[in-house]
Every structure is written in C-alpha cells, then in structure tokens.
Motif scaffolding. Structure first.
Motif, PDB file in Angstrom:
ATOM      1  N   ALA A  89      -0.041   7.992   8.079  1.00  9.51           N
ATOM      2  CA  ALA A  89      -0.591   6.928   7.232  1.00  9.51           C
ATOM      3  C   ALA A  89       0.525   6.161   6.527  1.00  9.51           C
ATOM      4  O   ALA A  89       0.345   5.027   6.113  1.00  9.51           O
ATOM      5  N   LYS A  90       1.678   6.811   6.394  1.00  6.25           N
ATOM      6  CA  LYS A  90       2.817   6.138   5.764  1.00  6.25           C
ATOM      7  C   LYS A  90       3.827   5.637   6.799  1.00  6.25           C
ATOM      8  O   LYS A  90       4.966   5.327   6.463  1.00  6.25           O
ATOM      9  N   PHE A  98       1.836  12.209  -4.773  1.00  7.75           N
ATOM     10  CA  PHE A  98       0.551  11.618  -4.361  1.00  7.75           C
ATOM     11  C   PHE A  98       0.116  12.210  -3.018  1.00  7.75           C
ATOM     12  O   PHE A  98      -1.056  12.476  -2.788  1.00  7.75           O
ATOM     13  N   ALA A 141      -1.181  15.683  -3.651  1.00 13.22           N
ATOM     14  CA  ALA A 141      -2.555  15.651  -4.165  1.00 13.22           C
ATOM     15  C   ALA A 141      -3.531  15.478  -3.007  1.00 13.22           C
ATOM     16  O   ALA A 141      -4.555  16.146  -2.922  1.00 13.22           O
ATOM     17  N   GLU A 142      -3.158  14.581  -2.097  1.00 13.79           N
ATOM     18  CA  GLU A 142      -4.008  14.364  -0.926  1.00 13.79           C
ATOM     19  C   GLU A 142      -4.088  15.645  -0.091  1.00 13.79           C
ATOM     20  O   GLU A 142      -5.159  16.018   0.389  1.00 13.79           O
ATOM     21  N   VAL A 174      -6.559  18.082  -1.434  1.00 11.67           N
ATOM     22  CA  VAL A 174      -7.946  17.682  -1.179  1.00 11.67           C
ATOM     23  C   VAL A 174      -8.328  17.987   0.262  1.00 11.67           C
ATOM     24  O   VAL A 174      -9.394  18.533   0.549  1.00 11.67           O
ATOM     25  N   ARG A 175      -7.407  17.656   1.179  1.00 12.87           N
ATOM     26  CA  ARG A 175      -7.723  17.864   2.602  1.00 12.87           C
ATOM     27  C   ARG A 175      -7.777  19.356   2.956  1.00 12.87           C
ATOM     28  O   ARG A 175      -8.616  19.782   3.745  1.00 12.87           O
ATOM     29  N   ILE A 209      -7.325  11.441  -7.852  1.00 14.15           N
ATOM     30  CA  ILE A 209      -6.897  10.968  -6.546  1.00 14.15           C
ATOM     31  C   ILE A 209      -7.676   9.683  -6.273  1.00 14.15           C
ATOM     32  O   ILE A 209      -8.848   9.570  -6.599  1.00 14.15           O
ATOM     33  N   GLU A 238      -9.516   5.135   9.010  1.00 17.37           N
ATOM     34  CA  GLU A 238      -8.813   5.317   7.747  1.00 17.37           C
ATOM     35  C   GLU A 238      -7.312   5.085   7.945  1.00 17.37           C
ATOM     36  O   GLU A 238      -6.658   4.421   7.146  1.00 17.37           O
ATOM     37  N   ARG A 282      -4.819   2.457   5.978  1.00 21.55           N
ATOM     38  CA  ARG A 282      -3.698   2.918   5.151  1.00 21.55           C
ATOM     39  C   ARG A 282      -2.372   2.413   5.684  1.00 21.55           C
ATOM     40  O   ARG A 282      -1.468   2.081   4.917  1.00 21.55           O
ATOM     41  N   TYR A 286       1.439   4.878  -4.897  1.00 18.87           N
ATOM     42  CA  TYR A 286       0.392   5.474  -5.735  1.00 18.87           C
ATOM     43  C   TYR A 286      -0.870   4.637  -5.789  1.00 18.87           C
ATOM     44  O   TYR A 286      -1.917   5.101  -6.235  1.00 18.87           O
ATOM     45  N   ARG A 329      -6.260   7.525  -1.098  1.00 19.22           N
ATOM     46  CA  ARG A 329      -5.960   8.698  -0.287  1.00 19.22           C
ATOM     47  C   ARG A 329      -7.183   9.227   0.419  1.00 19.22           C
ATOM     48  O   ARG A 329      -7.120  10.172   1.183  1.00 19.22           O
ATOM     49  N   ARG A 330      -8.319   8.695   0.083  1.00 21.26           N
ATOM     50  CA  ARG A 330      -9.555   9.102   0.759  1.00 21.26           C
ATOM     51  C   ARG A 330     -10.341   7.834   0.973  1.00 21.26           C
ATOM     52  O   ARG A 330     -10.700   7.149   0.038  1.00 21.26           O
TER      53      ARG A 330
END
Lengths: 74, 400
Positions: free
Chosen positions: A15-16, A39, A42-43, A46-47, B348, B363, B367, B377, B381-382
């Motif tokens: 994604a980056k 960041f 954090a992602e 969650v995943r 997030i 997605e 992104r 930032y 992220r979702r």
C-alpha cells in the motif's frame, strides 16, 4: 501462522509502494528491518486482531517478528 | 407548496393561520401543518419551540412531554391577506427556540428573535417567481432561512429533503425548480448525473466543506445556475456572504469576530439566547476551523469542524481534508473518514467509500493513489466499500 503474518505485512508494504519481502525471520525488527512506522504498526495490530482475534500490543510494545509469533502461539 | 404529491396554496395557508389554535411545541412530519403553525405563532406574537419530528425522549430531557403537541388557544388576529401576514411576521416579537443537531452530545437549545432569523431575507419583484427545492430539515437554521426567503416572497416550495436521487431529478424538472439550497452532501448524492437541469438558476451550498470536484459536478448538472455559499449557524443565524468558495467577514462588524488556533470566534452580541453556550469572555467558540485566503480583506475558507478532528498518534487529522482528497479520485463518488480506537496510536483512520456504479477498485489501489498525495498518518488504514452513505438529521455527512 508465519505465512499469514507475512501476507499482512506485505499488504501494508504494498500500500506504500514498497517492495514485498520474501520471508520473515524471528529477529526481524518491525521498524528497522521491515520499515513499519507507528501508523503501520497500528494497522498491523488491527489486521492481526481480525485474523487471530488477539491484540498483540495489549500488554506493551512488541519489537520483533518473533515476539508477535510468541503472542499468537499462546 | 408541494410535499409528497400534495399541494397547498397560500390561500390555504391564510385560512389555516386564521384558525384558532396553535401548538407551542409541535412535533410533526407534515411540512404544511408545521409551517402554518410556525407562521401562525409568529404573526400572533406567540413564541414557540421547533422540534424534530424524530426527536426522542432522551433528547427532550428537561421538557414536559405532555406539552408536546398540546394545543393552545390564541385569539388570532383576522388577517385578510398574505401581505398582512408577512408584515406581521416581519415585525413579530415572538421568540423561536431551536436545537443544535446534537451530533456531539445533547442538543443545545438556542432562542432567537424573528429579526435574526429573517435578517438575510431579500424581498422584491425579482424574487417573486422563484421556485424553491426545499432540501433542508425545516426545524434547523438553514431550513428556517430558506423557508422565510421563500415564504416572504410567496414563492412555491417543493419539498425534496430526504428524497431519492431519481425523485429529486424528476421533481426539479416537473416543477421547474429555480432555486436550490442544500448541504454539499445533498449535491454529492445527486451523482452520478442523471440529466442536466436547466431550470435551476441558483445553487447554494452550506453547512459543510465543499470542494472544486463538487463544483464541477454541480456546474454539469445545473448549467444555468450561479453557485454560492452560505455560512449560518444554529447559534448565530446567517452571518457571511460568500465570494466564490470563500467567505468574507463583513467590514462593518469585523471586530465581532476573532480567530484563535484556526477556530472562528463569534462575539456574543451576534448570538441568540441560551444557557448552554459556553462563552470565552465575550466570545463564543464556533467550532468551525477556517484558513485565511486574504486576512486584510477578511476573506477566509471553511476547513472543517474542530470537534471532528481525529487524533492519530498525536496528529490531529481533519477528516474533511482526507475526504476531499478521496472524493477527487476518479471513480469515487463519496467518502466518509472517521477514527476507530486503537491501542497503539489512539485512533486508526478508517474510510467508508461509495464507488461509481461501474467502477471496480480495491483498497490497495486507493491507498497507492493516496501515497505521496497525503502524509502517511492521513492515509486511511482501513477502507470499507459501502452501498450507501448515511447522513444526519440535518442532511450532513454522518461520521461513525
């Protein structure tokens, strides 16, 4: 389990527009070796939680791939 | 007035105004009884409180529920024409109590005199033939402003609030609507364009941030329309005139406004009466974040709402900035950006995205597109793809 973690980390890197990594090593540092920012971390939590139902940062920071795997094995 | 297939004339309104009773606390979904009650109260110098038709018990806290929809006798003045009624409303000494939409907690009660509510109304011959698409909630500031503008010129009002996209296009054509005033969200929901609507001469936006992408779409749907913005708040009524996509502080009372940390502060003399407005000295924190375009001329742009900023790892993110970027991506019709609690960085950043009908996007695509355009930032992220986007009671975007 390691493979699933690899997929998640590579999704975040892709994604980056960063190249995917072929393999994960226990000693890989999430920030310095895998290039994850806070960041991204954090992602990642969650995943990982979506996939394994475990909050890997629940009791403090983890720094390496090995530490994550240990939490998931519990 | 046209509402849900029924039509009502101004002489029907006059008849209803000359009837005996009125409701100081009316809760109704029927737009005609709602407006005739409002006009009747004001023309007879009675005060009233405007309630949302879907207001629930918790939100009514502090009010006697038995008074809701209770009639009160008024020995009404017998009006012989609408001109007399309009004059009486203009000079009314009634007070009107309204509520903020309460998107962030308990709705606040604010009371205004009629002159504040009608200060931006323009009357005269050139306003006589306007046909209004009524696209706001009638119990809130913007809806009240549009109502008075239309009513005081005896214009036709066509209720298009909460209608589907297709119905709105149909109604604009069928009734040759000339004027529309609505939130940016309302106009975004008209996309993708079904057809051009040439009858519309004026399109007004208010209440939320708009962007160039949206202006382009509006110009395509309404090719004959001039576009302008209004800035009105529940606390202060209509305040600024627009200049393109900017607003200008009026030169005469520029000292009534201050900017602190990017937030607009309004002097108490411009506010309605309320016990629940916290003042900082003589100033009220509007919660609106603005940026100067030309400080000397008092020219500024609306950036977002302070209480909607999302704290991500110590950075305060304005969701509207991210939405603007998302909405400018070809294939995205609309987006909502919000925060979800996270143990690492506080929140997030998440986005719900509504794609154009035939578009396929992942997605990852989105992104990657944002990469380099927004700082790390600020990138959600979702991302969830959704079929529809919810709006609040006042027609603004709802951030969950």
């Amino acid at each position: 389990m390691k493979n699933k973690l690899l997929v998640i980390i590579n999704d975040i890197r892709r994604a980056k527009n960063q190249p995917v990594v072929d393999d994960l090593h226990e000693n890989d540092n999430l920030r310095s070796d895998l290039g994850l920012t806070s960041f991204d971390l954090a992602e990642l939590t969650v995943r990982v939680e979506d996939e394994f139902d475990i909050d890997i940062f629940e009791d403090g920071l983890v720094n390496t791939v090995g530490e994550i795997l240990k939490k998931l094995e519990k | 007035m046209i509402d849900g297939g029924k039509s009502y004339s101004y002489s029907a309104l006059l008849q209803s105004i000359n009837a005996d009773d009125y409701f100081p606390l009316l809760k109704t979904t029927d737009l005609f009884s709602y407006f005739s009650n409002l006009v009747k109260a004001l023309a007879n110098n009675r005060s009233l409180t405007l309630l949302d038709s879907d207001l629930n018990q918790a939100e009514l806290k502090g009010m006697d529920e038995n008074l809701v929809n209770a009639k009160e006798k008024v020995s009404t003045i017998d009006f012989s024409s609408m001109v007399d009624v309009i004059d009486a409303v203009k000079n009314s000494n009634s007070r009107v109590t309204i509520f903020t939409s309460g998107t962030t907690g308990q709705p606040k009660k604010i009371s205004h005199d009629v002159q504040t509510l009608t200060r931006s109304v323009r009357q005269g011959g050139k306003y006589a033939d306007h046909i209004w698409g009524y696209a706001y909630n009638p119990t809130h500031m913007a809806g009240i402003q549009v109502f008075f503008q239309a009513f005081m010129n005896k214009n036709v009002i066509v209720n298009v609030f909460n209608r589907s996209r297709h119905e709105i296009y149909e109604m604009v054509d069928k009734y040759s609507i000339t004027h529309l005033s609505a939130t940016p969200t309302f106009y975004r929901l008209l996309l993708p364009m079904e057809k051009t609507c040439t009858s519309v001469q004026r399109v007004t936006l208010g209440g939320e941030k708009s962007d160039e992408h949206l202006y382009q779409a509006i110009r395509a749907i309404f090719p004959s329309a001039k576009i302008n913005n209004v800035y009105a708040s529940t606390e202060a009524g209509s305040l600024f005139a627009s200049k393109g996509d900017c607003f200008q502080l009026p030169a005469a009372n520029r000292d009534k406004f201050k900017i602190m940390d990017g937030e607009l502060l309004i002097h108490r003399s411009l506010l309605g009466c309320s016990n629940s407005l916290a003042l900082d000295g003589d100033f009220y924190h509007s919660g609106d974040l603005i940026e100067w375009v030309n400080q000397q001329e008092g020219l500024f742009r609306f950036k977002g709402r302070k209480n909607e900023l999302i704290n991500v790892g110590g950075y305060k993110i304005n969701p509207e900035e991210v939405e603007t970027m998302l909405n400018s991506i070809e294939g995205i019709r609309q987006s909502v950006v919000y925060g979800k609690a996270n143990s690492v960085i506080g929140n997030i950043l998440c986005a719900d995205i509504l794609l154009e009908q035939t578009v396929k996007m992942t997605e990852l695509d989105i992104r990657q597109l944002l990469n380099g355009k927004l700082q790390d930032y600020k990138i959600p992220r979702r991302i969830r793809f959704v079929e529809s986007i919810s709006v609040t009671r006042t027609g603004k975007l709802k951030r969950t």
